[in-house]
Design a protein around this motif. Structure first.
Motif, PDB file in Angstrom:
ATOM      1  N   THR A   1      -8.891  -9.724  -0.216  1.00 20.82           N
ATOM      2  CA  THR A   1      -7.624  -9.286  -0.776  1.00 20.82           C
ATOM      3  C   THR A   1      -6.973  -8.286   0.163  1.00 20.82           C
ATOM      4  N   ASP A   2      -5.719  -8.519   0.482  1.00 18.44           N
ATOM      5  CA  ASP A   2      -4.976  -7.651   1.396  1.00 18.44           C
ATOM      6  C   ASP A   2      -4.327  -6.541   0.574  1.00 18.44           C
ATOM      7  N   CYS A   3      -5.097  -5.478   0.300  1.00 16.08           N
ATOM      8  CA  CYS A   3      -4.602  -4.374  -0.521  1.00 16.08           C
ATOM      9  C   CYS A   3      -5.605  -3.236  -0.463  1.00 16.08           C
ATOM     10  N   ASP A   4      -5.172  -2.060  -0.879  1.00 13.45           N
ATOM     11  CA  ASP A   4      -6.130  -0.994  -1.130  1.00 13.45           C
ATOM     12  C   ASP A   4      -6.783  -1.253  -2.484  1.00 13.45           C
ATOM     13  N   TRP A   5      -7.917  -0.622  -2.730  1.00 17.68           N
ATOM     14  CA  TRP A   5      -8.599  -0.801  -4.008  1.00 17.68           C
ATOM     15  C   TRP A   5      -8.221   0.373  -4.909  1.00 17.68           C
ATOM     16  N   VAL A   6      -7.321   0.116  -5.815  1.00 20.52           N
ATOM     17  CA  VAL A   6      -6.759   1.175  -6.651  1.00 20.52           C
ATOM     18  C   VAL A   6      -7.742   1.561  -7.746  1.00 20.52           C
ATOM     19  N   PHE A   7      -8.045   2.833  -7.809  1.00 18.44           N
ATOM     20  CA  PHE A   7      -8.987   3.341  -8.799  1.00 18.44           C
ATOM     21  C   PHE A   7      -8.267   3.943  -9.999  1.00 18.44           C
ATOM     22  N   TRP A   8      -7.235   4.745  -9.749  1.00 19.28           N
ATOM     23  CA  TRP A   8      -6.406   5.286 -10.814  1.00 19.28           C
ATOM     24  C   TRP A   8      -4.944   5.086 -10.467  1.00 19.28           C
ATOM     25  N   ARG A   9      -4.169   4.650 -11.424  1.00 17.40           N
ATOM     26  CA  ARG A   9      -2.716   4.587 -11.254  1.00 17.40           C
ATOM     27  C   ARG A   9      -2.049   5.179 -12.490  1.00 17.40           C
ATOM     28  N   LEU A  10      -0.757   5.424 -12.388  1.00 17.26           N
ATOM     29  CA  LEU A  10      -0.071   6.199 -13.412  1.00 17.26           C
ATOM     30  C   LEU A  10      -0.150   5.557 -14.793  1.00 17.26           C
ATOM     31  N   ALA A  11      -0.020   4.231 -14.867  1.00 18.39           N
ATOM     32  CA  ALA A  11      -0.085   3.559 -16.170  1.00 18.39           C
ATOM     33  C   ALA A  11      -1.419   3.833 -16.853  1.00 18.39           C
ATOM     34  N   ASP A  12      -2.482   3.878 -16.085  1.00 19.47           N
ATOM     35  CA  ASP A  12      -3.819   4.205 -16.594  1.00 19.47           C
ATOM     36  C   ASP A  12      -3.791   5.594 -17.234  1.00 19.47           C
ATOM     37  N   LEU A  13      -3.247   6.579 -16.518  1.00 17.83           N
ATOM     38  CA  LEU A  13      -3.246   7.948 -17.018  1.00 17.83           C
ATOM     39  C   LEU A  13      -2.336   8.110 -18.233  1.00 17.83           C
ATOM     40  N   ILE A  14      -1.208   7.410 -18.237  1.00 20.86           N
ATOM     41  CA  ILE A  14      -0.308   7.462 -19.395  1.00 20.86           C
ATOM     42  C   ILE A  14      -1.041   6.990 -20.649  1.00 20.86           C
ATOM     43  N   LEU A  15      -1.756   5.888 -20.518  1.00 24.18           N
ATOM     44  CA  LEU A  15      -2.467   5.347 -21.677  1.00 24.18           C
ATOM     45  C   LEU A  15      -3.689   6.182 -22.030  1.00 24.18           C
TER      46      LEU A  15
ATOM     47  N   ARG B   1       0.815  -1.227   0.000  1.00 28.98           N
ATOM     48  CA  ARG B   1       0.000   0.000   0.000  1.00 28.98           C
ATOM     49  C   ARG B   1       0.847   1.276   0.000  1.00 28.98           C
ATOM     50  N   ASN B   2       1.928   1.275  -0.731  1.00 27.46           N
ATOM     51  CA  ASN B   2       2.801   2.449  -0.736  1.00 27.46           C
ATOM     52  C   ASN B   2       3.513   2.527  -2.071  1.00 27.46           C
ATOM     53  N   SER B   3       3.060   3.415  -2.932  1.00 31.18           N
ATOM     54  CA  SER B   3       3.658   3.485  -4.263  1.00 31.18           C
ATOM     55  C   SER B   3       3.439   4.841  -4.900  1.00 31.18           C
ATOM     56  N   GLU B   4       4.461   5.301  -5.628  1.00 31.31           N
ATOM     57  CA  GLU B   4       4.331   6.537  -6.387  1.00 31.31           C
ATOM     58  C   GLU B   4       3.506   6.328  -7.654  1.00 31.31           C
ATOM     59  N   GLU B   5       3.155   5.084  -7.972  1.00 30.20           N
ATOM     60  CA  GLU B   5       2.307   4.845  -9.133  1.00 30.20           C
ATOM     61  C   GLU B   5       0.836   5.090  -8.834  1.00 30.20           C
ATOM     62  N   VAL B   6       0.442   4.964  -7.573  1.00 32.26           N
ATOM     63  CA  VAL B   6      -0.968   5.127  -7.208  1.00 32.26           C
ATOM     64  C   VAL B   6      -1.340   6.605  -7.209  1.00 32.26           C
ATOM     65  N   ILE B   7      -2.405   6.930  -7.915  1.00 32.86           N
ATOM     66  CA  ILE B   7      -2.927   8.290  -7.933  1.00 32.86           C
ATOM     67  C   ILE B   7      -4.127   8.416  -6.999  1.00 32.86           C
ATOM     68  N   TYR B   8      -5.032   7.449  -7.060  1.00 31.49           N
ATOM     69  CA  TYR B   8      -6.209   7.477  -6.184  1.00 31.49           C
ATOM     70  C   TYR B   8      -6.606   6.045  -5.864  1.00 31.49           C
ATOM     71  N   ALA B   9      -6.829   5.775  -4.577  1.00 30.75           N
ATOM     72  CA  ALA B   9      -7.203   4.428  -4.138  1.00 30.75           C
ATOM     73  C   ALA B   9      -8.118   4.522  -2.934  1.00 30.75           C
ATOM     74  N   ILE B  10      -9.017   3.576  -2.815  1.00 30.96           N
ATOM     75  CA  ILE B  10      -9.873   3.483  -1.636  1.00 30.96           C
ATOM     76  C   ILE B  10      -9.134   2.676  -0.575  1.00 30.96           C
ATOM     77  N   SER B  11      -8.909   3.305   0.573  1.00 33.69           N
ATOM     78  CA  SER B  11      -8.173   2.632   1.635  1.00 33.69           C
ATOM     79  C   SER B  11      -8.956   1.428   2.135  1.00 33.69           C
ATOM     80  N   ASN B  12      -8.241   0.376   2.406  1.00 36.69           N
ATOM     81  CA  ASN B  12      -8.854  -0.883   2.835  1.00 36.69           C
ATOM     82  C   ASN B  12      -8.049  -1.400   4.012  1.00 36.69           C
TER      83      ASN B  12
END
Length: 531
Positions: A403-417, A263-274
């Motif tokens: 799933t042991d993770c946050d629920w990622v809504f937007w990440r950098l690869a998404d925005l690049i594409l 749960r710690n990345s510069e790729e994550v732009i927006y995620a729902i905390s879980n």
């Protein structure tokens, strides 16, 4: 604190379960609030608690975007636009949670004149968060339902008809622009002065990403160049480092830090905390928060190889499953690292089912030999591979697994594409290929060498989004935005006419509870014809 607790008790009474039916006299309840920054944060936290339902959930699009060969029978009708599946009132999702968010944000915006003991800078911070939440709620309403009401205020009890989807998007755009006052993610602090690290808290990068998505959706809806230009510009604010620090992870880091438990990345732009509280409140054996979760099975939910045999041999749509051959078609290049990282032992997994043995008297040697030759034809997704087993038992008497993770809504690869898609629309071919190659490079692939005609490149970007964001919940919207529903969706989607689409066939049917206290509410024309 007592006042805050009372506010928490009153909010459900004000909530718009039917249609924002708040009595005007109730609004005086808020006269005694907003007297400190902690009270602004308390209302903001209430909004945050509902954002999960805005970003994820069981809308029909959720099922339509399950990218698989077979889908379990209870959701298959959604994926094929089966009218009978949709026309029952219980079979469509309400927009209640979305308008709950809009209602709560209106409460803070309308009461900002009552703020006390809060500096303008800190008031702007919390209002920015509120404007972002309101913008995202309206954007999702427009994506999912199309035409929808735009509520004038938290106190309004007058019936309100639906506004065209483009106007709903313009409302989202206005609210998102009001949130551009937010700082970059590294400068977010709460009411106590402590740093905010969760990516669920909006920042300048988050707001620009939302603006890019709103404008791209408007571009797809209208075909107007100006919206693609705006979308490209907002995306570039983030990708060019003007709205905070973001970067792609390594492929291994993508699984560990973005889609995994770190749960710690510069790729994550927006995620729902879980977190553990979310786990504790879960009442299902496995909560599917993204379409790809339907494909999670061996070895993450079970290590029993007989379960694989059951999955393979079942012919009654009891399982959602995707074939190894299909995965390889989606990822056609053998050296694509996502084949290995996103899928568990793709094409290498063996299974054995005793029911398949030719004779009960087969020797152990014969059985072992037979097992060696039996490979599962189905693939098992490994994007979400960290599971939490609860000590308590759920309603089925089995340990809850999540799933042991946050629920990622937007990440950098998404925005690049997404920017690549915008650049194709703007005939910025070289720049679009550069964005495309940035994601391909992370996947271990050489630069794109295919056709650069506008349509070929547009579809290639779409297919790269399908590969990179597989199962993350963007697929259906990518299809709709690009107009590819007849090619990439199934069943009734393939026979839709242009008139059907104009009348709302690609949007969700409005739930019956929206009609109870709103005499001006109307059903989407397409679904009205079906009933």
């Amino acid at each position: 604190m007592k006042k805050i607790l009372i506010l928490f008790l009153f909010i459900p009474l004000f909530s718009c379960n039917d249609w924002l039916t708040v009595e005007p006299e109730d609004s005086v309840t808020f006269v005694n609030y907003f007297k400190s920054e902690s009270e602004l944060e308390a209302l903001y936290n209430m909004v945050q608690s509902r954002m999960k339902y805005v970003c994820f959930g069981k809308q029909p699009y959720f099922y339509s975007s399950i990218d698989a060969d077979d889908v379990q029978s209870d959701v298959d009708g959604y994926r094929k636009l089966d009218v009978l599946k949709y026309t029952g009132t219980s079979n469509t999702q309400s927009w209640t949670a979305f308008y709950d968010v809009i209602y709560l944000t209106n409460v803070m915006i309308e009461n900002q004149h009552r703020f006390e003991n809060v500096s303008k800078e800190r008031a702007d911070f919390w209002l920015g968060q509120i404007h972002f939440a309101k913008a995202l709620a309206y954007f999702r309403v427009a994506q999912i339902w199309g035409d929808a009401p735009i509520t004038p205020s938290s106190e309004s009890i007058d019936p309100i008809g639906k506004s065209p989807a483009l106007e709903v998007l313009q409302e989202a755009l206005k609210e998102a622009k009001a949130a551009l006052v937010l700082p970059t993610h590294d400068k977010l602090v709460g009411a106590t002065g402590a740093a905010i690290t969760t990516k669920q808290c909006a920042s300048l990068g988050t707001v620009n990403t939302l603006l890019a998505n709103i404008c791209a959706w408007m571009g797809g809806l209208t075909g107007e160049r100006k919206y693609w230009e705006d979308a490209e510009r907002y995306a570039s604010e983030v990708l060019d480092g003007k709205a905070g620090v973001y970067d792609l992870e390594s492929m291994n880091g993508l699984i560990e830090n973005v889609l995994g438990k770190n749960r710690n990345s510069e790729e994550v732009i927006y995620a729902i905390s879980n977190n553990a509280l979310d786990y504790d409140r879960n009442y299902e054996s496995f909560q599917k928060e993204a379409p790809g979760h339907f494909l999670i099975s061996y070895p993450y939910l079970t290590e029993d190889k007989s379960e694989i045999a059951n999955l393979v041999n079942n012919s009654k749509n009891a399982y959602t499953r995707i074939k190894v051959t299909t995965v390889k078609e989606i990822y056609p290049e053998e050296n694509d690292l996502r084949r290995k990282e996103f899928w568990y032992k793709l094409g290498e997994l063996k299974y054995y089912s005793k029911s398949e043995s030719e004779s009960e008297s087969e020797s152990e040697t014969d059985l072992e030999s037979k097992e060696d030759s039996l490979y599962s034809p189905y693939a098992h997704i490994a994007k979400w591979r960290y599971m939490v087993r609860q000590m308590k038992e759920d309603i089925a008497g089995m340990p809850a697994i999540l799933t042991d993770c946050d629920w990622v809504f937007w990440r950098l690869a998404d925005l690049i594409l997404l920017r690549a898609e915008c650049r194709v629309q703007l005939d910025m071919t070289e720049e679009a290929v550069s964005d495309l190659d940035r994601v391909r490079e992370r996947a271990g692939l050489a630069g794109y060498a295919g056709s650069t005609s506008k349509e070929a490149l547009r579809e290639e970007v779409f297919l790269e989004r399908r590969r990179e964001l597989f199962g993350e919940g963007q697929y259906y919207f990518d299809i709709v935005r690009n107009g590819y529903f007849r090619k990439y969706l199934l069943g009734g989607y393939r026979t839709l006419t242009d008139e059907d689409v104009k009348n709302g066939a690609l949007y969700t049917k409005v739930h019956s509870n929206a009609f109870r206290k709103n005499t001006l509410m109307t059903q989407n024309t397409y679904w009205q014809w079906q009933e």
